[in-house]
Design a protein around this motif. Sequence first.
Motif, mmCIF file in Angstrom:
data_model
loop_
_atom_site.group_PDB
_atom_site.id
_atom_site.type_symbol
_atom_site.label_atom_id
_atom_site.label_comp_id
_atom_site.label_asym_id
_atom_site.label_seq_id
_atom_site.Cartn_x
_atom_site.Cartn_y
_atom_site.Cartn_z
ATOM 1 N N SER A 251 -19.521 41.546 31.641
ATOM 2 C CA SER A 251 -19.841 41.949 32.948
ATOM 3 C C SER A 251 -19.598 40.915 34.147
ATOM 4 C CB SER A 251 -21.251 42.421 32.832
ATOM 5 O OG SER A 251 -22.045 41.170 32.271
ATOM 6 N N LEU A 252 -19.861 41.320 35.352
ATOM 7 C CA LEU A 252 -19.570 40.237 36.389
ATOM 8 C C LEU A 252 -20.765 39.367 36.435
ATOM 9 C CD1 LEU A 252 -17.908 39.859 39.028
ATOM 10 C CD2 LEU A 252 -19.648 41.193 40.139
ATOM 11 N N ALA B 191 -15.045 39.985 31.818
ATOM 12 C CA ALA B 191 -15.651 39.305 32.704
ATOM 13 C C ALA B 191 -15.052 38.392 33.724
ATOM 14 C CB ALA B 191 -16.841 38.194 31.988
ATOM 15 N N GLU C 180 -13.288 40.982 36.194
ATOM 16 C CA GLU C 180 -14.301 41.479 36.973
ATOM 17 C C GLU C 180 -14.511 40.525 38.363
ATOM 18 O OE1 GLU C 180 -15.768 44.282 37.535
ATOM 19 O OE2 GLU C 180 -16.328 44.946 35.754
ATOM 20 N N GLU C 181 -14.429 39.070 37.904
ATOM 21 C CA GLU C 181 -14.447 37.837 38.777
ATOM 22 C C GLU C 181 -13.260 37.894 39.647
ATOM 23 O OE1 GLU C 181 -16.123 34.023 39.833
ATOM 24 O OE2 GLU C 181 -16.709 35.837 39.201
ATOM 25 N N ARG D 125 -11.201 40.495 40.617
ATOM 26 C CA ARG D 125 -11.437 41.913 41.240
ATOM 27 C C ARG D 125 -11.999 41.242 42.526
ATOM 28 N NH1 ARG D 125 -12.189 47.463 38.810
ATOM 29 N NH2 ARG D 125 -14.123 46.576 37.804
ATOM 30 N N ALA E 110 -10.503 50.513 31.632
ATOM 31 C CA ALA E 110 -11.077 49.565 32.398
ATOM 32 C C ALA E 110 -9.921 48.635 32.852
ATOM 33 C CB ALA E 110 -12.077 48.910 31.788
ATOM 34 N N PHE F 121 -8.427 47.718 36.626
ATOM 35 C CA PHE F 121 -8.231 46.373 36.978
ATOM 36 C C PHE F 121 -6.666 46.132 37.390
ATOM 37 C CE2 PHE F 121 -11.742 45.117 33.802
ATOM 38 C CZ PHE F 121 -12.582 44.707 34.954
#
Length: 342
Positions: free
Chosen positions: A157-158, A222, A225-226, A228, A253, A257
Amino acid sequence: MSYNIALNFEDGVTRFITCNDGETVLDAAYRNQINLPMDCSDGVCGTCKGSCHQGDFELGDEYIDEALTDEEVADGKILTCQMIPVSDCVVEIPAASTLCKTGTAEIGGTLAEVNLISPTAIELKVTADQDIAFLPGQYVNIGVPGTEEVRAYSFSSLPGSRELSFLIRNVPGGLMSSWLVGQAKTGDRLSLNGPLGVFYLRPLALPVLMLAGGTGLAPFLAMLEELRVKGCDQPVHLLYGVTNDDDLVGVEALQQFAADIDNFTFKTVVANPDSAHPHKGYVTNHMEDAPIGHGEVDVYLCGPPPMVDAVLGYFRDQGIEPHSFHYEKFSPSVTGVGEPVA
C-alpha cells in the motif's frame, strides 16, 4: 514548517522523525530520544558522519575538512550535526539502531479484510492505530495471533496511511497462512513491528527495471503507488513472473498503474509450458522491452531465491553491470516463514 526524515540504520531498521525548520538532524534525533553517534556536535570530529542521497538539505560551512572533505560531500556524505533539511530526506546512519538506543516501532492494528485472491496468494488489509510511515518497498513483522511467532511481509500500500495492505503467499501448513484462511475474522487485533529493510525505491534518475516473482509483487505495488502520487519522468518497466496462470494476481491494478503513470509499462510471464499465456518461460526470457541499454539502469528484484539467483546470473552472463542493483529474497516454508532477505 517541518520535514519527515527517515533514519536508515545499518541493521535494516528505519525510524522516522520530524525535523523542524532550521533544526539539524542530530538535534531532531535527540529530541526524539534517538542517540545518533556524536562526540562534538560542532563539525570537528566526524563521528556523526552519514549519507543522504534523497532529499534537499543545507550543510553550511561550519565544519572542518578533517571531519568532512569536499570529495565526501560530492559523494553524498553528511554530518548530522550540520545537516539542516529543507525537504523530506532519507539519511543513512552507519551504526546499528540498538547502538543508538532505538529500534523498530511497535504498532497496533485491526484486521479489516482477508481475501483469498488466488490459490497461492492472500490479500491482507489492516487498519493501523496510526498513520504508518515507511519507504515504498520496505516490510514489517506481523505477530501471528495466539503464538510468539512473527512473519515478515512487504507493504503493498501507499506509505503514510493507516490503511495497510499486504500480499501474502498462501503456504499449505504455514503458520500465518493457516490462521488467515482458517481463523482470522474482521476486527481481530494484530501487532506490527517495523518498518524494516533496505529494499526501497530510490529517486528516479535513470530508467528503472522491476522484476517480481509471485508475491514478490507486493513491494512493487507500494513503489507504484508512490510513483502515481509523485510522478515518473523515467521509463519504468515491470516484468512479473509466476509459475501457473492462477498465480497471476494484481493484473488489474498494474493495468491501472499503466494508465495513470507516465512512462510505466509491464509484462506478465508464466513459467508453465502448458499455459496459454502469450509470454511463457522465465522473466529472463522476456527482457526485450527492459530499459537495460549498456547498464544505465537501476534494477529492483524481489522473488523466491531461485528467481533472484537466475536474474543475477543473467546479468553476469550478459556482461551487464547495472548502475545499481537492489534485490530481496523471500523464503516461504511449511512453517509459514516468509521473511524478506536483502
